[in-house]
Scaffold this active site. Structure first.
Site, PDB file in Angstrom:
ATOM      1  N   LYS A  99       1.111  -0.920  -0.016  1.00 12.60           N
ATOM      2  CA  LYS A  99       0.032   0.343   0.503  1.00 12.60           C
ATOM      3  C   LYS A  99       1.192   1.642  -0.259  1.00 12.60           C
ATOM      4  O   LYS A  99       0.669   2.493  -0.555  1.00 12.60           O
ATOM      5  CB  LYS A  99      -1.172  -0.049   0.975  1.00 12.60           C
ATOM      6  CG  LYS A  99      -2.099  -0.588   1.459  1.00 12.60           C
ATOM      7  CD  LYS A  99      -3.275  -1.053   2.501  1.00 12.60           C
ATOM      8  CE  LYS A  99      -2.093  -1.095   3.853  1.00 12.60           C
ATOM      9  NZ  LYS A  99      -1.670  -2.629   4.280  1.00 12.60           N
TER      10      LYS A  99
ATOM     11  N   ARG B 244      12.026  -5.941   4.933  1.00 15.04           N
ATOM     12  CA  ARG B 244      11.388  -5.224   5.317  1.00 15.04           C
ATOM     13  C   ARG B 244      12.119  -4.012   5.684  1.00 15.04           C
ATOM     14  O   ARG B 244      13.401  -3.482   6.168  1.00 15.04           O
ATOM     15  CB  ARG B 244      10.060  -4.143   5.133  1.00 15.04           C
ATOM     16  CG  ARG B 244      10.277  -2.466   5.412  1.00 15.04           C
ATOM     17  CD  ARG B 244       7.920  -2.116   4.996  1.00 15.04           C
ATOM     18  NE  ARG B 244       7.794  -2.861   6.500  1.00 15.04           N
ATOM     19  CZ  ARG B 244       6.064  -2.614   5.840  1.00 15.04           C
ATOM     20  NH1 ARG B 244       6.072  -2.302   4.939  1.00 15.04           N
ATOM     21  NH2 ARG B 244       5.578  -2.962   6.831  1.00 15.04           N
TER      22      ARG B 244
END
Ligand code: AMP
Length: 189
Positions: free
Chosen positions: A13, A127
């Site tokens: 997103k 990440r």
């Protein structure tokens, strides 16, 4: 263009929102980013939210509804916005409907980024490595918690927006540029 990006943590997103910001010239409104900034600045909101965010739970609807309502009044949201990470509960979606009606605004589309749970765990671990552990909630245990919270509290929004005729579903596991193209095709059609 008034858009919601919906999808589990790690679905892309934030990545997609940042690209769409450039292409459409409208701001990204990420409740997660706003909360992390408040936590880093140790504001009263940040101090209240820190433990909740760190363990992967949802901050109260009242807090996030207030953040979004205030943010939507800013001048840069006049031409449109991309909501990233809000709404996350049916109560938040109802509150958003009310605030948009009050502000005379209408949503154009809700894009769901569909993602595979195992791949999400892999992505979020990556990440965490890439960011040098900058986010306290980017570890496997908290991620699994956040995925559970998503399935329970946020996934019902897919049906909510589908019934309103606003939902567009895109494969969030495709390469980044393909996801961007699919989003644009979906929202411009
Ligand atoms: P995100 O960056 O969107 O993954 O959000 C990180 C964390 O911030 C979430 O796990 C929640 O603790 C909190 N948060 C962000 N957006 C919301 C929201 N709309 N409602 C409740 N909590 C939120």
């Amino acid at each position: 263009m008034r858009l919601i990006l919906l999808g589990p943590p790690g679905a892309g997103k934030g990545t997609q929102a940042k690209i769409l910001v450039e292409d459409y010239g409208i701001p990204q409104l990420s409740t997660g980013d706003i909360l992390r900034a408040a936590i880093a600045a140790q504001t009263p909101l940040g101090l209240e939210a820190k433990a909740i965010v760190d363990r992967g739970d949802l901050v109260s609807d009242t807090i996030v509804n207030g953040i979004v309502s205030e943010r939507l009044d800013a001048e840069d949201c006049k031409p449109g916005f991309i909501l990233d990470g809000f709404p996350r509960t049916i109560a938040q979606a109802n509150a958003l409907d009310q605030m948009l009606a009050q502000k005379g605004m209408k949503l154009d589309a809700v894009v769901e980024l569909k993602a595979d749970a195992d791949e999400l765990v892999r992505r979020v671990i990556q990440r965490a490595k890439d960011s040098g552990g900058a986010r306290a909630d980017d570890n496997e245990e908290v991620l699994r918690k956040r995925l559970g919270v998503y399935a329970e509290q946020t996934a019902p929004l897919v049906n909510y927006y589908s019934q309103k005729g606003l939902l567009k579903t895109v494969d969030g596991m495709a390469p980044v540029d393909q996801v961007t193209s699919a989003i644009k095709t979906a929202i411009e059609s």
